[in-house]
Design a protein around this motif. Structure first.
Motif, PDB file in Angstrom:
ATOM      1  N   GLN A 107      -1.263   6.595 -13.322  1.00 38.38           N
ATOM      2  CA  GLN A 107       0.076   6.840 -13.861  1.00 38.38           C
ATOM      3  C   GLN A 107       0.174   8.189 -14.575  1.00 38.38           C
ATOM      4  OE1 GLN A 107       1.970   2.964 -15.694  1.00 38.38           O
ATOM      5  NE2 GLN A 107      -0.158   3.127 -16.336  1.00 38.38           N
ATOM      6  N   TYR A 108      -0.943   8.668 -15.123  1.00 34.24           N
ATOM      7  CA  TYR A 108      -0.894   9.782 -16.070  1.00 34.24           C
ATOM      8  C   TYR A 108      -1.592  11.051 -15.581  1.00 34.24           C
ATOM      9  CZ  TYR A 108       0.476   5.822 -18.896  1.00 34.24           C
ATOM     10  OH  TYR A 108       1.117   4.690 -19.351  1.00 34.24           O
ATOM     11  N   VAL A 109      -2.370  10.963 -14.494  1.00 34.15           N
ATOM     12  CA  VAL A 109      -2.980  12.181 -13.978  1.00 34.15           C
ATOM     13  C   VAL A 109      -1.942  12.962 -13.172  1.00 34.15           C
ATOM     14  CG1 VAL A 109      -5.306  11.223 -13.954  1.00 34.15           C
ATOM     15  CG2 VAL A 109      -3.867  11.016 -11.901  1.00 34.15           C
ATOM     16  N   ASP A 110      -2.236  14.235 -12.945  1.00 31.51           N
ATOM     17  CA  ASP A 110      -1.312  15.100 -12.213  1.00 31.51           C
ATOM     18  C   ASP A 110      -1.550  15.068 -10.711  1.00 31.51           C
ATOM     19  OD1 ASP A 110       0.159  16.689 -14.473  1.00 31.51           O
ATOM     20  OD2 ASP A 110      -1.954  16.624 -15.049  1.00 31.51           O
ATOM     21  N   ALA A 111      -2.770  14.732 -10.318  1.00 35.26           N
ATOM     22  CA  ALA A 111      -3.077  14.638  -8.890  1.00 35.26           C
ATOM     23  C   ALA A 111      -4.418  13.937  -8.718  1.00 35.26           C
ATOM     24  CB  ALA A 111      -3.122  16.018  -8.234  1.00 35.26           C
ATOM     25  N   MET A 112      -4.635  13.412  -7.509  1.00 33.84           N
ATOM     26  CA  MET A 112      -5.934  12.896  -7.103  1.00 33.84           C
ATOM     27  C   MET A 112      -6.562  13.896  -6.134  1.00 33.84           C
ATOM     28  SD  MET A 112      -5.307   8.829  -6.429  1.00 33.84           S
ATOM     29  CE  MET A 112      -7.059   8.581  -6.100  1.00 33.84           C
ATOM     30  N   VAL A 113      -7.885  14.012  -6.201  1.00 32.59           N
ATOM     31  CA  VAL A 113      -8.611  14.921  -5.321  1.00 32.59           C
ATOM     32  C   VAL A 113      -9.837  14.195  -4.780  1.00 32.59           C
ATOM     33  CG1 VAL A 113      -9.857  17.112  -5.149  1.00 32.59           C
ATOM     34  CG2 VAL A 113      -7.845  16.950  -6.625  1.00 32.59           C
ATOM     35  N   GLY A 114     -10.122  14.358  -3.498  1.00 38.22           N
ATOM     36  CA  GLY A 114     -11.315  13.751  -2.913  1.00 38.22           C
ATOM     37  C   GLY A 114     -11.015  13.190  -1.545  1.00 38.22           C
ATOM     38  N   ASN A 115     -11.593  12.012  -1.253  1.00 38.07           N
ATOM     39  CA  ASN A 115     -11.347  11.394   0.049  1.00 38.07           C
ATOM     40  C   ASN A 115     -11.363   9.871  -0.030  1.00 38.07           C
ATOM     41  OD1 ASN A 115     -14.063  10.881  -0.315  1.00 38.07           O
ATOM     42  ND2 ASN A 115     -14.758  12.110   1.424  1.00 38.07           N
ATOM     43  N   SER A 116     -10.934   9.328  -1.151  1.00 40.52           N
ATOM     44  CA  SER A 116     -10.912   7.889  -1.349  1.00 40.52           C
ATOM     45  C   SER A 116      -9.692   7.260  -0.668  1.00 40.52           C
ATOM     46  CB  SER A 116     -10.873   7.569  -2.851  1.00 40.52           C
ATOM     47  OG  SER A 116     -10.605   6.199  -3.067  1.00 40.52           O
ATOM     48  N   SER A 117      -9.872   6.055  -0.151  1.00 42.30           N
ATOM     49  CA  SER A 117      -8.747   5.343   0.463  1.00 42.30           C
ATOM     50  C   SER A 117      -7.659   5.031  -0.551  1.00 42.30           C
ATOM     51  CB  SER A 117      -9.235   4.047   1.118  1.00 42.30           C
ATOM     52  OG  SER A 117      -9.802   3.179   0.156  1.00 42.30           O
ATOM     53  N   SER A 118      -7.997   4.996  -1.829  1.00 42.49           N
ATOM     54  CA  SER A 118      -6.978   4.733  -2.855  1.00 42.49           C
ATOM     55  C   SER A 118      -5.930   5.838  -2.884  1.00 42.49           C
ATOM     56  CB  SER A 118      -7.614   4.581  -4.238  1.00 42.49           C
ATOM     57  OG  SER A 118      -8.334   5.750  -4.592  1.00 42.49           O
ATOM     58  N   GLY A 119      -6.352   7.054  -2.507  1.00 49.33           N
ATOM     59  CA  GLY A 119      -5.395   8.146  -2.422  1.00 49.33           C
ATOM     60  C   GLY A 119      -4.429   7.979  -1.268  1.00 49.33           C
ATOM     61  N   ILE A 120      -4.856   7.270  -0.236  1.00 44.91           N
ATOM     62  CA  ILE A 120      -4.015   7.034   0.931  1.00 44.91           C
ATOM     63  C   ILE A 120      -3.100   5.835   0.712  1.00 44.91           C
ATOM     64  CG2 ILE A 120      -4.025   6.651   3.426  1.00 44.91           C
ATOM     65  CD1 ILE A 120      -5.376   9.281   2.493  1.00 44.91           C
ATOM     66  N   ILE A 121      -3.601   4.796   0.063  1.00 45.71           N
ATOM     67  CA  ILE A 121      -2.866   3.527  -0.017  1.00 45.71           C
ATOM     68  C   ILE A 121      -2.137   3.351  -1.348  1.00 45.71           C
ATOM     69  CG2 ILE A 121      -3.106   1.012   0.020  1.00 45.71           C
ATOM     70  CD1 ILE A 121      -5.448   1.376   1.959  1.00 45.71           C
ATOM     71  N   GLU A 122      -2.842   3.412  -2.457  1.00 45.21           N
ATOM     72  CA  GLU A 122      -2.213   3.080  -3.733  1.00 45.21           C
ATOM     73  C   GLU A 122      -1.415   4.220  -4.347  1.00 45.21           C
ATOM     74  OE1 GLU A 122      -5.954   0.350  -3.990  1.00 45.21           O
ATOM     75  OE2 GLU A 122      -5.311   2.128  -2.886  1.00 45.21           O
ATOM     76  N   ALA A 123      -1.872   5.459  -4.161  1.00 44.47           N
ATOM     77  CA  ALA A 123      -1.273   6.585  -4.878  1.00 44.47           C
ATOM     78  C   ALA A 123       0.211   6.753  -4.595  1.00 44.47           C
ATOM     79  CB  ALA A 123      -2.018   7.876  -4.535  1.00 44.47           C
ATOM     80  N   ALA A 124       0.647   6.403  -3.395  1.00 45.20           N
ATOM     81  CA  ALA A 124       2.062   6.560  -3.041  1.00 45.20           C
ATOM     82  C   ALA A 124       2.963   5.738  -3.941  1.00 45.20           C
ATOM     83  CB  ALA A 124       2.282   6.171  -1.579  1.00 45.20           C
ATOM     84  N   SER A 125       2.475   4.609  -4.430  1.00 43.64           N
ATOM     85  CA  SER A 125       3.293   3.766  -5.309  1.00 43.64           C
ATOM     86  C   SER A 125       3.572   4.445  -6.643  1.00 43.64           C
ATOM     87  CB  SER A 125       2.598   2.418  -5.554  1.00 43.64           C
ATOM     88  OG  SER A 125       2.533   1.666  -4.360  1.00 43.64           O
ATOM     89  N   PHE A 126       2.731   5.413  -7.014  1.00 40.96           N
ATOM     90  CA  PHE A 126       2.941   6.180  -8.239  1.00 40.96           C
ATOM     91  C   PHE A 126       3.592   7.538  -7.953  1.00 40.96           C
ATOM     92  CE2 PHE A 126      -0.721   3.423  -9.208  1.00 40.96           C
ATOM     93  CZ  PHE A 126      -0.259   2.810 -10.355  1.00 40.96           C
ATOM     94  N   LYS A 127       3.900   7.786  -6.661  1.00 41.13           N
ATOM     95  CA  LYS A 127       4.437   9.101  -6.261  1.00 41.13           C
ATOM     96  C   LYS A 127       3.500  10.220  -6.726  1.00 41.13           C
ATOM     97  CE  LYS A 127       9.222   7.423  -6.202  1.00 41.13           C
ATOM     98  NZ  LYS A 127       8.781   6.040  -6.002  1.00 41.13           N
ATOM     99  N   LEU A 128       2.210   9.950  -6.601  1.00 43.04           N
ATOM    100  CA  LEU A 128       1.179  10.836  -7.117  1.00 43.04           C
ATOM    101  C   LEU A 128       0.667  11.765  -6.016  1.00 43.04           C
ATOM    102  CD1 LEU A 128      -0.829  11.559  -9.440  1.00 43.04           C
ATOM    103  CD2 LEU A 128      -2.328   9.752  -8.534  1.00 43.04           C
ATOM    104  N   PRO A 129       0.674  13.067  -6.231  1.00 40.77           N
ATOM    105  CA  PRO A 129       0.119  13.993  -5.235  1.00 40.77           C
ATOM    106  C   PRO A 129      -1.375  13.746  -5.011  1.00 40.77           C
ATOM    107  CG  PRO A 129       1.488  15.166  -6.818  1.00 40.77           C
ATOM    108  CD  PRO A 129       1.295  13.782  -7.363  1.00 40.77           C
TER     109      PRO A 129
END
Length: 392
Positions: A287-309
């Motif tokens: 909720q509070y970070v500015d972006a995710m970086v790496g190659n985790s599936s959480s960036g593909i699946i969950e991050a969109a629900s937070f509108k997180l880059p």
């Protein structure tokens, strides 16, 4: 009556997998016609990976069987040994549990091993997150193999459902329910900014990047070189906190963890490494970070629900359906730098305001339990290959 007192075992071998399974465990526990059993193995029982079986117990779940297997992922021989030992030990544990069905999520070698064991014992297998593609990982093959040994399938998108049917599974046994990770976001009471800062011991007033990098196990690539490039790019970011979670128990995972540990030691004022954040802290932090970086599936699946880059590096997640918050980047200095600049830009952040997560409505566990109660397990145990009708 179908379903009454059915013993449903849920298998988990990693922290990330368990985090996704939490809502389903609660849903099975809350269904009077089902009896939950839990089989824990793999990295959960490893001190190196934080002994995360303790998180399962803290959440109030009874662990019915703990099965230790070797976690030697430095070589293909080591992984093969883990699978071989796992098949034998899982078979012994499953036989003691006298189950009506086994639930397996995803695509890892531990999941493959327990699925093989259940197959030899004629235990109906329920597979979650089948039909997905990850071209950069040997998990791709494991996932499809598990699909072919499983009897009931719950996918995270309609495209993935269609692919499971394409693999020869009868459409009546394949259900698109969405992703369990999306449900966690909907149901968990996430921590406030102050609570997550206190829990992690981090002040989030700067820019903040959440970073998880796993090995791309099918690439003939230089993992050390790729991670070094990423860390070099991060070292050039100003006024930024770097919050790392460790790589999983895959081949070359130890190399990644050692490099990140050295980086965190060098930049100790603004770089932090956690063996496991747990699902609550991980999602709360998103909720509070500015972006995710790496190659985790959480960036593909969950991050969109937070509108997180998300800056998705390399090939590990190639083939997965990616929402528009995901920026793909090759493991090269200029490409990663450009992707991070774009992810943090106001223009890109503003473009995500109306983003909808393609991975479901957050009702997955309810839909899964509904089928577990009523499905005829004896009928689905006898499988036939389903031929997709050929057009034209």
């Amino acid at each position: 009556m179908l379903g009454v007192n059915r013993k449903i075992c849920v298998f988990t071998g990693t922290r990330a997998e368990y985090g996704l399974l939490v809502p389903l465990l609660h849903a099975i526990n809350g269904q009077p016609d089902l009896a939950l059993q839990v089989l824990v193995s793999g990295a959960h029982l490893s001190e190196e990976f934080g002994l995360t079986y303790q998180e399962i117990e803290k959440d109030g779940f009874v662990i019915d069987q703990k099965v230790e297997i070797p976690i030697d992922t430095a070589t293909g021989v080591g992984i093969s040994r883990s699978i071989g030992v796992g098949v034998e030990r899982y078979a012994e544990a499953l036989e003691k549990m006298d189950l009506d069905a086994l639930v397996v999520l995803g695509d890892r070698y531990e999941s493959l091993a327990v699925t093989i064991a259940a197959t030899t014992l004629k235990i109906p297998i329920v597979h979650l997150h089948g039909g997905e593609l990850t071209f950069g990982s040997m998990d791709e093959s494991f996932r499809h193999a598990i699909t072919k040994m499983s009897h009931l399938h719950f996918t995270s998108t309609e495209d993935y459902r269609n692919r499971v049917v394409q693999l020869g599974e009868h459409p009546e046994t394949v259900f698109n329910v969405g992703a369990l990770g999306v449900e966690n976001i909907r149901t968990l009471k996430l921590l406030s900014k102050e609570e997550i800062e206190t829990s992690l011991g981090i002040n989030l007033d700067k820019k903040n990047l959440l970073i998880t990098y796993h090995p791309a196990t099918l690439e003939n690539s230089d993992t050390k070189g790729q991670v070094t490039i990423l860390l070099d790019v991060l070292s050039q970011q100003e006024d930024t906190n770097f919050i790392f979670t460790k790589a999983n128990a895959d081949m070359d995972g130890q190399i990644i963890n050692e490099l990140v540990s050295s980086f965190v030691s060098e930049y100790s004022s603004n770089a932090f490494l956690f063996s496991s954040l747990g699902q609550l802290r991980y999602l709360s932090l998103m909720q509070y970070v500015d972006a995710m970086v790496g190659n985790s599936s959480s960036g593909i699946i969950e991050a969109a629900s937070f509108k997180l880059p998300v800056v998705n590096i390399g090939s590990r997640q190639d083939g997965r359906i990616k929402p528009s918050n995901v920026i793909n980047a090759e493991p090269e200095i200029d490409t990663i730098q450009g992707a991070i600049i774009k992810a943090l830009s106001k223009e890109f952040v503003d473009s995500l305001r109306n983003l909808e997560n393609p991975y479901g409505d957050g009702q997955a566990s309810k839909k899964i339990v509904s089928e577990l109660v009523k499905v005829d397990l004896e009928k689905i145990l006898i499988k036939k290959f389903y031929d997709v009708p050929v057009r034209g």
